[in-house]
Design an enzyme around this catalytic site. Structure first.
Site, PDB file in Angstrom:
ATOM      1  N   GLY A  16      12.880  65.598   0.873  1.00 35.21           N
ATOM      2  CA  GLY A  16      12.695  65.306  -0.545  1.00 35.21           C
ATOM      3  C   GLY A  16      11.899  66.394  -1.239  1.00 35.21           C
ATOM      4  O   GLY A  16      11.024  67.022  -0.637  1.00 35.21           O
ATOM      5  N   ARG A  78      18.889  67.028   3.434  1.00 36.37           N
ATOM      6  CA  ARG A  78      18.305  66.290   4.564  1.00 36.37           C
ATOM      7  C   ARG A  78      19.094  66.529   5.855  1.00 36.37           C
ATOM      8  O   ARG A  78      19.063  65.707   6.767  1.00 36.37           O
ATOM      9  CB  ARG A  78      18.226  64.798   4.239  1.00 36.37           C
ATOM     10  CG  ARG A  78      17.281  64.492   3.079  1.00 36.37           C
ATOM     11  CD  ARG A  78      17.058  63.006   2.918  1.00 36.37           C
ATOM     12  NE  ARG A  78      16.209  62.684   1.784  1.00 36.37           N
ATOM     13  CZ  ARG A  78      14.880  62.697   1.795  1.00 36.37           C
ATOM     14  NH1 ARG A  78      14.248  63.030   2.905  1.00 36.37           N
ATOM     15  NH2 ARG A  78      14.199  62.382   0.718  1.00 36.37           N
ATOM     16  N   ILE A 140       4.755  63.708  -0.720  1.00 41.02           N
ATOM     17  CA  ILE A 140       3.929  62.860  -1.574  1.00 41.02           C
ATOM     18  C   ILE A 140       3.357  61.684  -0.783  1.00 41.02           C
ATOM     19  O   ILE A 140       2.472  60.980  -1.271  1.00 41.02           O
ATOM     20  CB  ILE A 140       4.703  62.337  -2.791  1.00 41.02           C
ATOM     21  CG1 ILE A 140       5.796  61.348  -2.379  1.00 41.02           C
ATOM     22  CG2 ILE A 140       5.275  63.480  -3.610  1.00 41.02           C
ATOM     23  CD1 ILE A 140       6.385  60.575  -3.540  1.00 41.02           C
ATOM     24  N   ASP A 141       3.851  61.469   0.436  1.00 39.79           N
ATOM     25  CA  ASP A 141       3.396  60.336   1.247  1.00 39.79           C
ATOM     26  C   ASP A 141       2.104  60.617   2.013  1.00 39.79           C
ATOM     27  O   ASP A 141       1.470  59.692   2.522  1.00 39.79           O
ATOM     28  CB  ASP A 141       4.481  59.920   2.242  1.00 39.79           C
ATOM     29  CG  ASP A 141       5.697  59.322   1.565  1.00 39.79           C
ATOM     30  OD1 ASP A 141       5.514  58.591   0.573  1.00 39.79           O
ATOM     31  OD2 ASP A 141       6.823  59.598   2.001  1.00 39.79           O
ATOM     32  N   MET A 183       6.308  54.523  -4.234  1.00 47.27           N
ATOM     33  CA  MET A 183       6.958  55.112  -3.069  1.00 47.27           C
ATOM     34  C   MET A 183       6.085  54.998  -1.815  1.00 47.27           C
ATOM     35  O   MET A 183       4.854  55.014  -1.886  1.00 47.27           O
ATOM     36  CB  MET A 183       7.313  56.570  -3.326  1.00 47.27           C
ATOM     37  CG  MET A 183       8.571  56.736  -4.180  1.00 47.27           C
ATOM     38  SD  MET A 183       9.049  58.468  -4.361  1.00 47.27           S
ATOM     39  CE  MET A 183      10.723  58.266  -4.984  1.00 47.27           C
ATOM     40  N   HIS A 185       7.810  54.308   2.241  1.00 45.22           N
ATOM     41  CA  HIS A 185       8.589  53.427   3.116  1.00 45.22           C
ATOM     42  C   HIS A 185       7.802  52.992   4.344  1.00 45.22           C
ATOM     43  O   HIS A 185       7.802  51.821   4.729  1.00 45.22           O
ATOM     44  CB  HIS A 185       9.871  54.132   3.580  1.00 45.22           C
ATOM     45  CG  HIS A 185      10.993  54.031   2.612  1.00 45.22           C
ATOM     46  ND1 HIS A 185      11.618  52.843   2.302  1.00 45.22           N
ATOM     47  CD2 HIS A 185      11.617  54.973   1.866  1.00 45.22           C
ATOM     48  CE1 HIS A 185      12.566  53.049   1.420  1.00 45.22           C
ATOM     49  NE2 HIS A 185      12.593  54.338   1.130  1.00 45.22           N
ATOM     50  N   GLU A 236       6.969  50.492  -1.413  1.00 46.53           N
ATOM     51  CA  GLU A 236       8.363  50.105  -1.177  1.00 46.53           C
ATOM     52  C   GLU A 236       8.604  49.641   0.252  1.00 46.53           C
ATOM     53  O   GLU A 236       9.596  48.978   0.540  1.00 46.53           O
ATOM     54  CB  GLU A 236       9.306  51.255  -1.539  1.00 46.53           C
ATOM     55  CG  GLU A 236       9.068  52.529  -0.752  1.00 46.53           C
ATOM     56  CD  GLU A 236       9.913  53.686  -1.278  1.00 46.53           C
ATOM     57  OE1 GLU A 236      10.969  53.427  -1.892  1.00 46.53           O
ATOM     58  OE2 GLU A 236       9.506  54.840  -1.093  1.00 46.53           O
ATOM     59  N   ARG A 279       6.988  40.057 -13.686  1.00 41.85           N
ATOM     60  CA  ARG A 279       8.060  41.027 -13.850  1.00 41.85           C
ATOM     61  C   ARG A 279       7.860  42.189 -12.874  1.00 41.85           C
ATOM     62  O   ARG A 279       6.799  42.344 -12.275  1.00 41.85           O
ATOM     63  CB  ARG A 279       8.112  41.554 -15.289  1.00 41.85           C
ATOM     64  CG  ARG A 279       8.449  40.489 -16.321  1.00 41.85           C
ATOM     65  CD  ARG A 279       9.894  40.040 -16.209  1.00 41.85           C
ATOM     66  NE  ARG A 279      10.233  39.097 -17.271  1.00 41.85           N
ATOM     67  CZ  ARG A 279      10.115  37.794 -17.183  1.00 41.85           C
ATOM     68  NH1 ARG A 279       9.629  37.247 -16.063  1.00 41.85           N
ATOM     69  NH2 ARG A 279      10.473  37.014 -18.191  1.00 41.85           N
ATOM     70  N   LEU A 286      10.050  59.366 -10.564  1.00 40.93           N
ATOM     71  CA  LEU A 286       9.020  59.942 -11.421  1.00 40.93           C
ATOM     72  C   LEU A 286       7.838  60.439 -10.599  1.00 40.93           C
ATOM     73  O   LEU A 286       7.173  61.412 -10.959  1.00 40.93           O
ATOM     74  CB  LEU A 286       8.514  58.887 -12.414  1.00 40.93           C
ATOM     75  CG  LEU A 286       9.417  58.518 -13.596  1.00 40.93           C
ATOM     76  CD1 LEU A 286       8.844  57.317 -14.325  1.00 40.93           C
ATOM     77  CD2 LEU A 286       9.539  59.712 -14.539  1.00 40.93           C
TER      78      LEU A 286
END
Length: 361
Positions: A16, A78, A140-141, A183, A185, A236, A279, A286
């Site tokens: 990514g 990937r 970013i993880d 984000m 996983h 997520e 909600r 983003l």
């Protein structure tokens, strides 16, 4: 491949995209050229381009324009050369053989791979095959083993935090609970940091299976105390107690059968348990798009210039890591096929608990 004087270097980005990739490429090329007289060659679209010999010189790049440019000028994919390898229909070569041909045709002495877990796992396998490889930690993880920091993480924190603050105004206006999907996983570093910075009431992480009853109790107590708006920062990859008991295969199948992401389920559960109108908002891409914020530019620049030194010193088979603020070499073999999860004694996790954040446990 013999360890020789490094003069011609291939550079690729894989997996990514993330803020800071271009800043790292820029720093690597400037430092490598000015300090060591190295020439750099971009490889388009990650390992796909390395297999297909999609290579071009980086000499003509306007490096000044790259320092705060988002995404990756090299493109990404990937593709994993070692996963179910099949011969190329045109050349008949297996992926690793194609990579050897690319090295030979371009007279490459070494390869720099910028990416996350999958990228650096492949880099480690290439090193085992005899290639001179160095890895750079991008994600970013923030889940790469052997480094405290990864560029891209801090920009994503800023974006996710701003998202939480913005959504709070809607929650307050309508007296609602809002489940904001962030984000992550397999790990919850981004959710944890953004959740605390964004003043979330509840933070749900893959590392901590949640009990909806405890979440409902937390929100009900806050409502009874006079609070009418609630923010739930939901990674997520968040999972409930029942899902935590499933095997990896069973969990994957269960998620594939879900019609919507986990944040929507959590919202439905909260509304059913508490009666609070709830909600969902998914921040999505983003978080990893856009231009890098200053800290990631600085971090990427530090790592990129250090990578030039690694090349000159022939520190192949290593990740350019950051520990305690200092650059260090972490063997790719220690990084490969591993993820850095949040330990339960993590100081930021403790901070969140002290601030009264509910983690669903």
């Amino acid at each position: 491949m013999k360890t020789i004087s490094v003069k011609r270097v291939g550079v690729l980005t894989s997996g990514g995209d993330a803020p800071g990739l271009n800043a790292a490429i820029r720093a690597l090329c400037i430092a490598g050229k000015s300090k060591y007289g190295m020439k750099f060659f971009g490889i388009r679209n990650g390992y796909r381009g390395l297999i297909d010999n999609d290579v071009f010189s980086l000499d003509s790049l306007d490096f000044d324009s790259l320092i705060n440019r988002g995404g990756t000028i090299l493109g990404t994919s990937r593709v994993k050369p070692f996963k179910n390898p099949v011969p190329d229909p045109k050349t008949g070569l297996l992926p690793v053989e194609g990579i050897k041909e690319t090295f030979k045709k371009n007279k490459l002495d070494a390869l720099v791979c910028l990416g996350g877990n999958g990228t650096n796992t492949t880099a480690s396998l290439l090193y085992d095959e005899g290639f001179n490889v160095i890895g750079l930690p991008k994600t970013i993880d923030n889940d790469i083993v052997g480094t405290d920091e990864t560029f891209g993480f801090y920009t994503a924190i800023d974006v996710a935090t701003e998202g939480l603050h913005s959504i709070r105004t809607t929650a307050r206006s309508h007296s609602r609970a809002m489940v904001v999907e962030i984000m992550g996983h397999k790990v919850g570093w981004l959710g944890l940091y953004a959740g605390i910075a964004g003043n979330a009431d509840v933070v749900l992480l893959p590392e901590i299976p949640y009990d909806i009853k405890k979440i409902a109790k937390c929100l009900t107590q806050k409502k009874n105390a006079g609070q009418n708006d609630f923010i739930i920062a939901c990674s997520e990859g968040a999972l409930n107690l029942k899902e935590a008991e499933l095997s990896k295969k069973e969990f994957k199948k269960a998620r594939e059968n879900m019609s919507q992401s986990v944040a929507f389920r959590v919202a439905q559960e909260i509304e059913a348990e508490t009666g609070i109108e709830t909600r969902t908002s998914v921040l999505g891409y983003l978080q990893r798009g856009g231009n890098p914020h200053p800290y990631d530019v600085l971090l990427a620049s530090k790592i990129g210039t250090a990578a030039a030194d690694f090349l000159a010193e022939k520190k192949f088979g290593n990740l350019v890591a950051v520990k305690g603020g200092n650059i260090t070499a972490t063997p790719l073999s220690e990084v490969a096929a591993k993820i850095k999860q949040i330990p339960m004694d993590n100081e930021m996790l403790k901070t969140g608990r002290c601030l009264g954040i509910c983690f669903g446990d």
